[in-house]
Structure formats: C-alpha cells, structure tokens
Scaffold this active site. Structure first.
Site, short mmCIF file in Angstrom:
data_model
loop_
_atom_site.label_atom_id
_atom_site.label_comp_id
_atom_site.label_asym_id
_atom_site.label_seq_id
_atom_site.Cartn_x
_atom_site.Cartn_y
_atom_site.Cartn_z
CG HIS A 1 -11.88 -53.27 19.57
ND1 HIS A 1 -12.24 -54.31 20.41
CD2 HIS A 1 -12.66 -52.22 19.94
CE1 HIS A 1 -13.16 -53.89 21.25
NE2 HIS A 1 -13.43 -52.63 20.99
CD GLU A 2 -12.66 -48.61 18.48
OE1 GLU A 2 -13.86 -48.41 18.26
OE2 GLU A 2 -12.20 -48.82 19.62
CG HIS A 37 -17.06 -51.65 18.24
ND1 HIS A 37 -17.90 -52.48 18.96
CD2 HIS A 37 -16.03 -51.35 19.08
CE1 HIS A 37 -17.40 -52.67 20.18
NE2 HIS A 37 -16.26 -52.01 20.26
CD GLU A 85 -16.30 -52.63 23.84
OE1 GLU A 85 -15.10 -52.82 23.54
OE2 GLU A 85 -17.01 -51.74 23.32
#
Length: 275
Positions: free
Chosen positions: A136-137, A140, A204
């Site tokens: 997930h990071e 980003h 997100e």
C-alpha cells in the site's frame, strides 16, 4: 485501464483545485498588475517546493524515525525489494518509529521515497499482513500521492493568501480589516481543503487496490482490521495531525469529521478489498 472511476473523480476535483488557483492568480494580478504574473508563478513553485522538503523532514522527525536495520529485519527488506521491482520503482528507504500505535506512512516520490513503519505494527501483524501494508505504501510512492497532496495543500494556502490580500486592499486598513482578513483566509483555505481531502480519500482506495493487485486483498484487509483495533486500544499516540494524513490508517467519525477526513472509513476499505 486501472481505476477509471476513481481517476475520473480525482481529475474532476483536481480541475476544481486548479480553478481555485487560477482565480487566485487572476485576482493577485488585478491587485498588483500583470508584471506580478512571473512572481506569482515562480513564488508558487518555490512555496510548494519548500512545503514538500520541510514536510518530509518534519514528518520523519516528529515520530523519531530511524533506519530499519536490514540484519534484524531481512524479510521486510526482501519484501520491499521484490515489491519495488515488480511495481517499477526504486527500493525506498525503510525506517521504523515509536508511534505509540500500529501504523505506517510513506513520504517522498519515485526514486526518493521513504516508508516508515511503527514498532507496534511490526509486533501486531503477521508477515503477509506487513507485506500488504508495505505494498500500500509503495503504491503511494509510485502514484506520487505525497507530491499531489503537497501540491493541493499549497494551492489551498495560495488561495487563502489571495483572499486575505483582497480584504486588506479593499478595506480601510484598520485593525478590524486585519483580523477580518485572517478569518476570511482561514475560511477560504478550509473550503479548498475539503476538495484536497476528497482527493486524499480517493487515493487511499487506489493504493488499496494497487496493493491487492500485488499481494491479494485479504492480507491488507486483515491488517487494517488489526490496526483499527490496535489504535482503539492505544493509550498514547506520537502521530500529529500532519503525519496522520500520510498514514495508512486515519479514521474520523461524524459527518463534519468525515468531510475533513484524509481517509475513507476503514470498514469500506476492508469491504472493497474483500470484494
């Protein structure tokens, strides 16, 4: 094509943000003349650039982030190296911090990214759940989300400054106008931030989806459940409001809080991941 619906909404909200910026620039040119245009453009770039540099440094410093030692956490470094290669980005710097809650966040951009995980998160999650959070990071970083959020916050600040100048230059230049300018600037900035935070919530969902494409949806969904429960039980958090907007978990309750939330409800994120 990935995330067509979400990207369409982000494009719409982004267009509104740049519309606010264009209006602010025109107003400032009207107040100071056309020769102010180069100064406005250069000043905007420098303003956002300084925000980006200081923001990254401040986020890492505020949680006391330290390098994650590879000899103690070889599995995490291998996971990030593999995911980074698969996602087409350079392996980011890995750091660990005592946040007081299980959480993680990313700062920087492709080629110069940093991922920070909390000690609580590493103790709470299983290896596959940690991998889901890391994916997930990394999403980003790949999607330049931090850069886009800083850009949005910069636009909000510039529009606020323009509103303050309008009040000051059209008023009587007394103390009442000075305080009115501050109030008007804050209100205008708050309105623009509603759109900035809407983009944050969309991003997100996109990062969740990208992570699911790499490691499956269940590891991240399970991680979010544990992080949510762990955050509720935590007695003290070292995460301030600015860093909270960068974290993988940041939930607000109530209509007004939801409007100004940087993250969508965790229940909706988990539901999407499992569907």
């Amino acid at each position: 094509m990935r995330h067509v619906g979400l990207k369409a909404r982000m494009a719409f909200v982004g267009s509104l943000l740049f519309g606010f910026y264009a209006v602010a620039a025109v107003v400032l040119m009207g107040l100071f003349g056309e020769r102010a245009l180069p100064l406005i453009l250069v000043g905007s770039v420098l303003f956002v650039g300084v925000q980006y540099k200081i923001g990254k440094w401040a986020a890492l410093r505020s949680v006391g982030a330290e390098d994650l030692p590879e000899d103690r956490f070889p599995q995490i470094h291998k996971q990030v190296e593999y995911l980074s290669t698969d996602m087409g980005i350079e392996k980011p710097r890995l750091m660990v911090a005592r946040m007081g809650v299980p959480n993680a966040f990313a700062v920087g951009r492709k080629g110069a990214g940093t991922v920070v995980v909390s000690e609580d998160l590493l103790q709470l999650l299983d290896a596959d759940e940690v991998e889901g959070v890391l994916a997930h990071e990394l999403a980003h970083i790949r999607n330049r989300d931090v850069v886009m959020m800083v850009l949005g916050q910069g636009i909000a600040s510039i529009v606020s400054i323009a509103a303050q100048w309008i009040v000051l230059l059209t008023g009587d230049n007394d103390l009442a106008d000075f305080f009115l300018a501050i109030v008007v600037g804050q209100i205008v900035q708050l309105i623009v931030m509603v759109f900035v935070l809407a983009i944050s919530r969309y991003r997100e969902y996109v990062a969740d989806s990208d992570a699911a494409a790499e490691v499956g949806g269940e590891p991240l969904a399970s991680a979010l459940e544990k992080i949510s429960r762990g955050s509720e039980r935590a007695q003290d958090s070292a995460i301030d409001e600015q860093v909270s907007a960068l974290c993988i978990f940041g939930e607000e309750r109530g209509l007004l809080a939801t409007l100004f939330a940087s993250h969508p409800p965790v229940e909706k994120r988990i539901e999407r991941l499992r569907n």
